[in-house]
Design a protein around this motif. Structure first.
Motif, PDB file in Angstrom:
ATOM      1  N   ALA A   6       0.771  -1.377   0.677  1.00 38.16           N
ATOM      2  CA  ALA A   6       0.133  -0.435   0.125  1.00 38.16           C
ATOM      3  C   ALA A   6       1.389   1.402  -0.269  1.00 38.16           C
ATOM      4  O   ALA A   6       2.236   1.193   0.718  1.00 38.16           O
ATOM      5  CB  ALA A   6      -0.606   0.617   1.394  1.00 38.16           C
ATOM      6  N   GLU A   7       0.478   1.797  -1.140  1.00 39.48           N
ATOM      7  CA  GLU A   7       1.344   3.535  -1.265  1.00 39.48           C
ATOM      8  C   GLU A   7       0.799   4.019  -0.520  1.00 39.48           C
ATOM      9  O   GLU A   7      -0.223   4.666  -0.026  1.00 39.48           O
ATOM     10  CB  GLU A   7       1.069   4.309  -2.761  1.00 39.48           C
ATOM     11  N   SER A   8       1.671   4.704   1.103  1.00 42.58           N
ATOM     12  CA  SER A   8       0.977   5.722   1.392  1.00 42.58           C
ATOM     13  C   SER A   8       1.682   6.731   0.880  1.00 42.58           C
ATOM     14  O   SER A   8       1.306   8.123   1.679  1.00 42.58           O
ATOM     15  CB  SER A   8       2.251   5.440   3.017  1.00 42.58           C
ATOM     16  N   GLU A   9       2.350   6.797  -0.811  1.00 42.81           N
ATOM     17  CA  GLU A   9       3.130   8.459  -0.230  1.00 42.81           C
ATOM     18  C   GLU A   9       1.517   8.994  -2.041  1.00 42.81           C
ATOM     19  O   GLU A   9       0.718   8.474  -2.460  1.00 42.81           O
ATOM     20  CB  GLU A   9       3.465   8.432  -1.901  1.00 42.81           C
ATOM     21  N   PRO A  10       1.176  10.431  -1.532  1.00 40.95           N
ATOM     22  CA  PRO A  10       0.054  11.001  -2.330  1.00 40.95           C
ATOM     23  C   PRO A  10       1.171  11.325  -3.512  1.00 40.95           C
ATOM     24  O   PRO A  10       1.640  10.859  -4.054  1.00 40.95           O
ATOM     25  CB  PRO A  10      -0.096  12.060  -1.845  1.00 40.95           C
ATOM     26  N   ARG A  14       4.679  10.229  -4.634  1.00 44.77           N
ATOM     27  CA  ARG A  14       5.278   9.481  -5.542  1.00 44.77           C
ATOM     28  C   ARG A  14       6.155   9.786  -6.991  1.00 44.77           C
ATOM     29  O   ARG A  14       7.064   9.513  -7.060  1.00 44.77           O
ATOM     30  CB  ARG A  14       4.025   8.781  -5.846  1.00 44.77           C
ATOM     31  N   GLU A  15       5.535  10.784  -7.784  1.00 45.64           N
ATOM     32  CA  GLU A  15       5.996  11.410  -9.200  1.00 45.64           C
ATOM     33  C   GLU A  15       7.351  12.063  -8.897  1.00 45.64           C
ATOM     34  O   GLU A  15       8.337  11.753  -9.191  1.00 45.64           O
ATOM     35  CB  GLU A  15       5.389  11.783  -9.949  1.00 45.64           C
ATOM     36  N   GLU A  16       7.070  12.446  -7.545  1.00 49.86           N
ATOM     37  CA  GLU A  16       8.476  13.281  -7.226  1.00 49.86           C
ATOM     38  C   GLU A  16       9.866  12.111  -7.151  1.00 49.86           C
ATOM     39  O   GLU A  16      10.772  12.547  -7.336  1.00 49.86           O
ATOM     40  CB  GLU A  16       8.892  14.316  -6.104  1.00 49.86           C
ATOM     41  N   ARG A  17       9.398  10.578  -6.331  1.00 50.22           N
ATOM     42  CA  ARG A  17      10.426  10.306  -6.175  1.00 50.22           C
ATOM     43  C   ARG A  17      10.816   9.636  -7.022  1.00 50.22           C
ATOM     44  O   ARG A  17      11.850   8.936  -6.513  1.00 50.22           O
ATOM     45  CB  ARG A  17       9.474   8.989  -5.127  1.00 50.22           C
ATOM     46  N   ARG A  18       9.808   8.984  -7.966  1.00 51.33           N
ATOM     47  CA  ARG A  18      10.145   8.238  -9.939  1.00 51.33           C
ATOM     48  C   ARG A  18      11.762   9.295 -10.045  1.00 51.33           C
ATOM     49  O   ARG A  18      12.415   8.237 -10.699  1.00 51.33           O
ATOM     50  CB  ARG A  18       8.967   7.921 -10.139  1.00 51.33           C
ATOM     51  N   ALA A  19      11.160  10.059  -9.820  1.00 49.93           N
ATOM     52  CA  ALA A  19      12.409  11.104 -10.208  1.00 49.93           C
ATOM     53  C   ALA A  19      13.311  11.370  -9.924  1.00 49.93           C
ATOM     54  O   ALA A  19      14.533  11.755 -10.513  1.00 49.93           O
ATOM     55  CB  ALA A  19      11.711  12.486 -11.106  1.00 49.93           C
ATOM     56  N   SER A  20      13.192  10.863  -8.767  1.00 50.48           N
ATOM     57  CA  SER A  20      14.721  11.079  -8.264  1.00 50.48           C
ATOM     58  C   SER A  20      15.939   9.405  -7.610  1.00 50.48           C
ATOM     59  O   SER A  20      16.255   9.980  -8.431  1.00 50.48           O
ATOM     60  CB  SER A  20      14.576  10.827  -6.167  1.00 50.48           C
ATOM     61  N   GLY A  26       6.290   2.556  -2.951  1.00 50.63           N
ATOM     62  CA  GLY A  26       5.909   1.317  -3.171  1.00 50.63           C
ATOM     63  C   GLY A  26       6.974   0.610  -4.107  1.00 50.63           C
ATOM     64  O   GLY A  26       6.571  -1.083  -3.617  1.00 50.63           O
ATOM     65  N   GLU A  27       7.394   0.977  -5.223  1.00 48.16           N
ATOM     66  CA  GLU A  27       7.876  -0.081  -5.990  1.00 48.16           C
ATOM     67  C   GLU A  27       9.159  -0.420  -5.421  1.00 48.16           C
ATOM     68  O   GLU A  27       9.611  -1.359  -5.804  1.00 48.16           O
ATOM     69  CB  GLU A  27       8.239   0.795  -7.105  1.00 48.16           C
TER      70      GLU A  27
END
Length: 285
Positions: A6-10, A14-20, A26-27
Protein backbone atom coordinates in the motif's frame (compact mmCIF):
# COMPACT_ATOMS: atom_id res chain seq x y z
CA UNK A 1 2.18 -16.22 -1.27
CA UNK A 2 0.05 -13.14 -2.01
CA UNK A 3 1.34 -9.77 -0.79
CA UNK A 4 -0.16 -6.29 -0.99
CA UNK A 5 1.96 -3.13 -0.97
CA UNK A 6 0.00 0.00 0.00
CA UNK A 7 1.57 3.26 -1.19
CA UNK A 8 1.34 5.85 1.59
CA UNK A 9 2.65 8.54 -0.78
CA UNK A 10 0.14 10.89 -2.41
CA UNK A 11 0.46 11.01 -6.22
CA UNK A 12 2.68 14.12 -6.48
CA UNK A 13 5.16 12.76 -3.93
CA UNK A 14 5.21 9.41 -5.73
CA UNK A 15 6.18 11.10 -8.98
CA UNK A 16 8.85 13.23 -7.28
CA UNK A 17 10.43 10.10 -5.86
CA UNK A 18 10.30 8.33 -9.22
CA UNK A 19 12.09 11.29 -10.77
CA UNK A 20 14.74 11.05 -8.05
CA UNK A 21 15.47 7.30 -7.89
CA UNK A 22 13.29 5.74 -10.59
CA UNK A 23 10.84 4.12 -8.16
CA UNK A 24 8.04 5.11 -5.85
CA UNK A 25 8.21 3.92 -2.23
CA UNK A 26 5.81 1.12 -3.07
CA UNK A 27 7.89 0.03 -6.04
CA UNK A 28 10.98 -0.08 -3.83
CA UNK A 29 9.16 -2.33 -1.34
CA UNK A 30 7.74 -4.47 -4.14
CA UNK A 31 11.15 -5.04 -5.69
CA UNK A 32 12.69 -5.95 -2.33
CA UNK A 33 9.86 -8.36 -1.50
CA UNK A 34 10.35 -10.04 -4.87
CA UNK A 35 13.89 -10.89 -3.82
CA UNK A 36 13.03 -11.85 -0.24
CA UNK A 37 10.07 -14.02 -1.24
CA UNK A 38 10.74 -15.35 -4.76
CA UNK A 39 7.60 -16.43 -6.53
CA UNK A 40 5.28 -14.29 -4.42
CA UNK A 41 2.41 -12.54 -6.15
CA UNK A 42 2.69 -8.84 -5.26
CA UNK A 43 -0.01 -6.24 -5.89
CA UNK A 44 0.04 -2.50 -5.21
CA UNK A 45 -2.73 -0.26 -3.88
CA UNK A 46 -2.86 3.53 -3.51
CA UNK A 47 -5.17 4.28 -0.57
CA UNK A 48 -4.07 7.94 -0.32
CA UNK A 49 -5.36 8.65 -3.83
CA UNK A 50 -8.84 10.09 -4.33
CA UNK A 51 -9.34 7.69 -7.24
CA UNK A 52 -7.26 4.83 -5.80
CA UNK A 53 -8.45 1.27 -6.30
CA UNK A 54 -8.62 0.37 -2.59
CA UNK A 55 -9.44 -3.25 -1.73
CA UNK A 56 -12.21 -3.97 0.76
CA UNK A 57 -11.90 -6.09 3.92
CA UNK A 58 -12.73 -9.39 2.20
CA UNK A 59 -10.18 -8.74 -0.53
CA UNK A 60 -7.48 -7.80 1.97
CA UNK A 61 -8.23 -10.99 3.91
CA UNK A 62 -7.24 -12.90 0.78
CA UNK A 63 -3.67 -11.60 1.04
CA UNK A 64 -1.01 -13.11 3.27
CA UNK A 65 0.46 -9.72 4.26
CA UNK A 66 0.06 -5.98 3.75
CA UNK A 67 2.98 -3.54 3.65
CA UNK A 68 2.54 0.21 4.27
CA UNK A 69 5.26 2.38 2.80
CA UNK A 70 6.93 5.57 3.94
CA UNK A 71 5.59 8.93 2.82
CA UNK A 72 5.76 12.71 3.40
CA UNK A 73 2.12 12.42 4.52
CA UNK A 74 1.33 13.96 7.93
CA UNK A 75 -1.28 11.73 9.55
CA UNK A 76 -2.29 14.41 12.10
CA UNK A 77 -3.39 16.79 9.32
CA UNK A 78 -7.10 16.95 8.60
CA UNK A 79 -6.72 16.07 4.94
CA UNK A 80 -8.60 13.62 2.71
CA UNK A 81 -5.32 11.78 1.99
CA UNK A 82 -4.60 11.17 5.69
CA UNK A 83 -8.19 10.17 6.37
CA UNK A 84 -8.15 7.65 3.52
CA UNK A 85 -4.88 6.12 4.74
CA UNK A 86 -6.15 5.73 8.31
CA UNK A 87 -9.45 4.24 7.12
CA UNK A 88 -7.54 1.76 4.97
CA UNK A 89 -5.40 0.69 7.93
CA UNK A 90 -8.48 0.11 10.06
CA UNK A 91 -9.76 -2.17 7.32
CA UNK A 92 -6.44 -4.02 7.34
CA UNK A 93 -6.71 -4.56 11.10
CA UNK A 94 -10.29 -5.82 10.72
CA UNK A 95 -9.24 -8.27 7.99
CA UNK A 96 -6.81 -10.08 10.30
CA UNK A 97 -4.09 -9.97 7.65
CA UNK A 98 -0.60 -9.41 9.12
CA UNK A 99 0.78 -5.98 8.27
CA UNK A 100 4.11 -4.18 8.33
CA UNK A 101 4.95 -0.51 7.98
CA UNK A 102 8.01 1.73 7.96
CA UNK A 103 8.19 5.44 8.82
CA UNK A 104 4.79 6.92 7.85
CA UNK A 105 3.49 3.34 7.66
CA UNK A 106 4.08 3.00 11.41
CA UNK A 107 2.49 6.39 12.02
CA UNK A 108 -0.63 5.47 10.03
CA UNK A 109 -1.04 2.27 12.04
CA UNK A 110 -0.58 4.18 15.31
CA UNK A 111 -3.25 6.72 14.35
CA UNK A 112 -5.63 4.01 13.14
CA UNK A 113 -5.32 2.21 16.49
CA UNK A 114 -5.89 5.29 18.63
CA UNK A 115 -2.37 6.58 19.25
CA UNK A 116 -1.00 9.99 18.32
CA UNK A 117 1.68 11.36 15.98
CA UNK A 118 3.36 14.78 16.20
CA UNK A 119 5.78 16.95 14.24
CA UNK A 120 9.38 16.91 15.50
CA UNK A 121 9.95 20.65 15.22
CA UNK A 122 13.57 21.34 14.33
CA UNK A 123 14.71 17.86 15.33
CA UNK A 124 15.47 15.42 12.51
CA UNK A 125 16.80 11.97 11.80
CA UNK A 126 18.23 12.64 8.37
CA UNK A 127 19.96 9.81 6.54
CA UNK A 128 20.45 7.53 9.51
CA UNK A 129 18.88 6.84 12.89
CA UNK A 130 21.72 6.24 15.33
CA UNK A 131 22.11 3.94 18.31
CA UNK A 132 18.69 2.30 18.22
CA UNK A 133 18.27 -0.12 21.11
CA UNK A 134 15.63 -2.72 21.83
CA UNK A 135 13.46 -2.46 24.90
CA UNK A 136 13.21 -5.44 27.24
CA UNK A 137 10.15 -6.59 25.28
CA UNK A 138 11.95 -5.97 22.00
CA UNK A 139 14.97 -8.08 22.90
CA UNK A 140 12.77 -11.17 22.84
CA UNK A 141 10.52 -10.11 19.99
CA UNK A 142 10.89 -11.91 16.65
CA UNK A 143 10.73 -8.63 14.69
CA UNK A 144 14.22 -7.78 15.96
CA UNK A 145 15.70 -11.28 15.93
CA UNK A 146 19.32 -11.12 14.79
CA UNK A 147 19.76 -7.40 15.40
CA UNK A 148 22.83 -6.23 17.30
CA UNK A 149 22.22 -4.85 20.83
CA UNK A 150 22.52 -1.35 19.33
CA UNK A 151 22.21 -0.53 15.63
CA UNK A 152 21.88 2.24 13.07
CA UNK A 153 19.27 2.25 10.31
CA UNK A 154 18.30 4.29 7.27
CA UNK A 155 15.92 7.04 8.36
CA UNK A 156 14.63 10.43 7.30
CA UNK A 157 11.55 11.89 8.98
CA UNK A 158 10.10 15.07 10.45
CA UNK A 159 7.21 13.40 12.34
CA UNK A 160 7.26 10.82 15.11
CA UNK A 161 4.95 8.77 17.28
CA UNK A 162 3.91 10.80 20.30
CA UNK A 163 1.93 8.09 22.11
CA UNK A 164 1.34 4.46 21.28
CA UNK A 165 -2.18 3.02 21.51
CA UNK A 166 -3.03 0.82 24.48
CA UNK A 167 -2.86 -2.22 22.22
CA UNK A 168 0.80 -1.60 21.36
CA UNK A 169 4.11 -2.91 22.66
CA UNK A 170 7.18 -0.67 22.39
CA UNK A 171 10.07 -2.68 20.93
CA UNK A 172 12.87 -0.17 20.32
CA UNK A 173 13.83 3.48 20.59
CA UNK A 174 16.77 5.87 20.63
CA UNK A 175 17.71 9.26 22.08
CA UNK A 176 16.03 11.16 19.23
CA UNK A 177 12.81 9.20 18.72
CA UNK A 178 11.38 7.17 21.58
CA UNK A 179 9.32 4.89 19.32
CA UNK A 180 11.56 3.25 16.73
CA UNK A 181 9.77 -0.11 16.60
CA UNK A 182 6.44 -1.40 17.88
CA UNK A 183 3.85 -4.13 17.65
CA UNK A 184 0.18 -3.10 17.49
CA UNK A 185 -2.77 -5.46 17.89
CA UNK A 186 -6.33 -4.44 17.01
CA UNK A 187 -9.02 -7.09 16.92
CA UNK A 188 -7.73 -9.94 14.76
CA UNK A 189 -5.04 -7.74 13.20
CA UNK A 190 -1.33 -7.74 14.06
CA UNK A 191 0.98 -4.97 12.85
CA UNK A 192 4.78 -4.82 13.17
CA UNK A 193 6.37 -1.51 12.33
CA UNK A 194 9.50 0.62 12.51
CA UNK A 195 10.14 4.36 12.28
CA UNK A 196 13.23 3.74 10.16
CA UNK A 197 13.54 2.30 6.65
CA UNK A 198 14.90 -1.27 6.39
CA UNK A 199 13.75 -1.30 2.76
CA UNK A 200 15.97 1.56 1.56
CA UNK A 201 19.27 1.10 -0.24
CA UNK A 202 22.12 3.50 0.45
CA UNK A 203 21.48 5.06 -2.97
CA UNK A 204 17.91 5.84 -1.94
CA UNK A 205 19.13 7.35 1.34
CA UNK A 206 21.37 9.73 -0.61
CA UNK A 207 18.51 10.66 -2.92
CA UNK A 208 16.20 11.32 0.04
CA UNK A 209 18.74 13.72 1.52
CA UNK A 210 18.95 15.60 -1.76
CA UNK A 211 15.14 15.84 -2.03
CA UNK A 212 14.92 17.31 1.47
CA UNK A 213 18.04 19.49 1.37
CA UNK A 214 16.20 22.81 1.76
CA UNK A 215 14.34 21.54 4.84
CA UNK A 216 17.58 20.37 6.43
CA UNK A 217 19.14 23.80 5.90
CA UNK A 218 16.04 25.51 7.29
CA UNK A 219 16.11 23.43 10.46
CA UNK A 220 19.81 24.10 10.99
CA UNK A 221 21.07 20.57 10.48
CA UNK A 222 23.47 21.91 7.85
CA UNK A 223 24.52 25.41 6.88
CA UNK A 224 24.21 25.03 3.11
CA UNK A 225 22.74 22.59 0.61
CA UNK A 226 26.25 21.94 -0.66
CA UNK A 227 26.95 20.14 2.62
CA UNK A 228 24.05 17.79 1.89
CA UNK A 229 25.51 17.08 -1.52
CA UNK A 230 28.89 16.27 0.05
CA UNK A 231 27.25 13.80 2.45
CA UNK A 232 25.08 12.27 -0.27
CA UNK A 233 28.13 11.79 -2.49
CA UNK A 234 29.88 9.81 0.26
CA UNK A 235 26.80 7.62 0.71
CA UNK A 236 26.55 7.05 -3.05
CA UNK A 237 30.22 6.03 -3.18
CA UNK A 238 29.72 3.52 -0.35
CA UNK A 239 26.65 2.14 -2.13
CA UNK A 240 28.78 1.60 -5.23
CA UNK A 241 31.50 -0.18 -3.24
CA UNK A 242 30.31 -1.44 0.19
CA UNK A 243 33.82 -2.75 0.95
CA UNK A 244 35.16 0.83 1.29
CA UNK A 245 36.18 0.83 4.96
CA UNK A 246 37.33 4.44 4.68
CA UNK A 247 33.84 5.58 3.67
CA UNK A 248 32.17 3.44 6.33
CA UNK A 249 34.43 5.10 8.91
CA UNK A 250 33.71 8.62 7.66
CA UNK A 251 29.96 7.97 7.72
CA UNK A 252 30.07 6.09 11.02
CA UNK A 253 28.34 3.01 9.59
CA UNK A 254 28.82 -0.69 10.14
CA UNK A 255 27.45 -3.94 8.70
CA UNK A 256 24.07 -3.50 10.43
CA UNK A 257 23.28 -0.96 7.72
CA UNK A 258 25.83 -1.52 4.96
CA UNK A 259 25.16 -5.25 4.56
CA UNK A 260 21.90 -5.74 2.67
CA UNK A 261 20.91 -8.88 4.58
CA UNK A 262 21.35 -7.13 7.93
CA UNK A 263 19.77 -3.90 6.71
CA UNK A 264 16.54 -5.73 5.77
CA UNK A 265 16.36 -7.77 9.00
CA UNK A 266 12.91 -6.56 10.07
CA UNK A 267 11.27 -7.32 6.74
CA UNK A 268 12.73 -10.81 6.61
CA UNK A 269 11.69 -11.45 10.22
CA UNK A 270 8.15 -10.26 9.50
CA UNK A 271 7.83 -12.69 6.60
CA UNK A 272 9.42 -15.60 8.46
CA UNK A 273 8.00 -15.17 11.96
CA UNK A 274 4.54 -13.69 11.35
CA UNK A 275 3.42 -14.10 7.75
CA UNK A 276 4.44 -17.72 7.20
CA UNK A 277 2.96 -19.02 10.50
CA UNK A 278 -0.26 -17.04 9.96
CA UNK A 279 -0.51 -18.37 6.43
CA UNK A 280 -0.16 -21.91 7.76
CA UNK A 281 -2.79 -21.28 10.45
CA UNK A 282 -5.17 -20.13 7.73
CA UNK A 283 -4.61 -23.40 5.91
CA UNK A 284 -2.75 -21.86 3.00
CA UNK A 285 0.35 -24.04 3.36
Amino acid sequence: MRLLVAESEPPADREERRASVGRSSGETVRDLLSSLSPGASIDRATPADADGDVPDEATIAGYDAVFLTGSPLHVYDDTPEAAREIAFMRTVFASGTPSFGSCAGLQVAVAAAGGTVRPMGDRREAGFARRIAATQAGRDHPLLAGRAPVWDAAAIHSDEVESLPESATLLAGNAVTAVQAAEIRVGPGVFWGVQYHPELSLTEVAAALRRQASDLVETGLVRAESEIEDQAALIDALAEDPTRRDLAWRLGLDAELIDRAKRTTELRNFLEHLVVPTRAARGRG
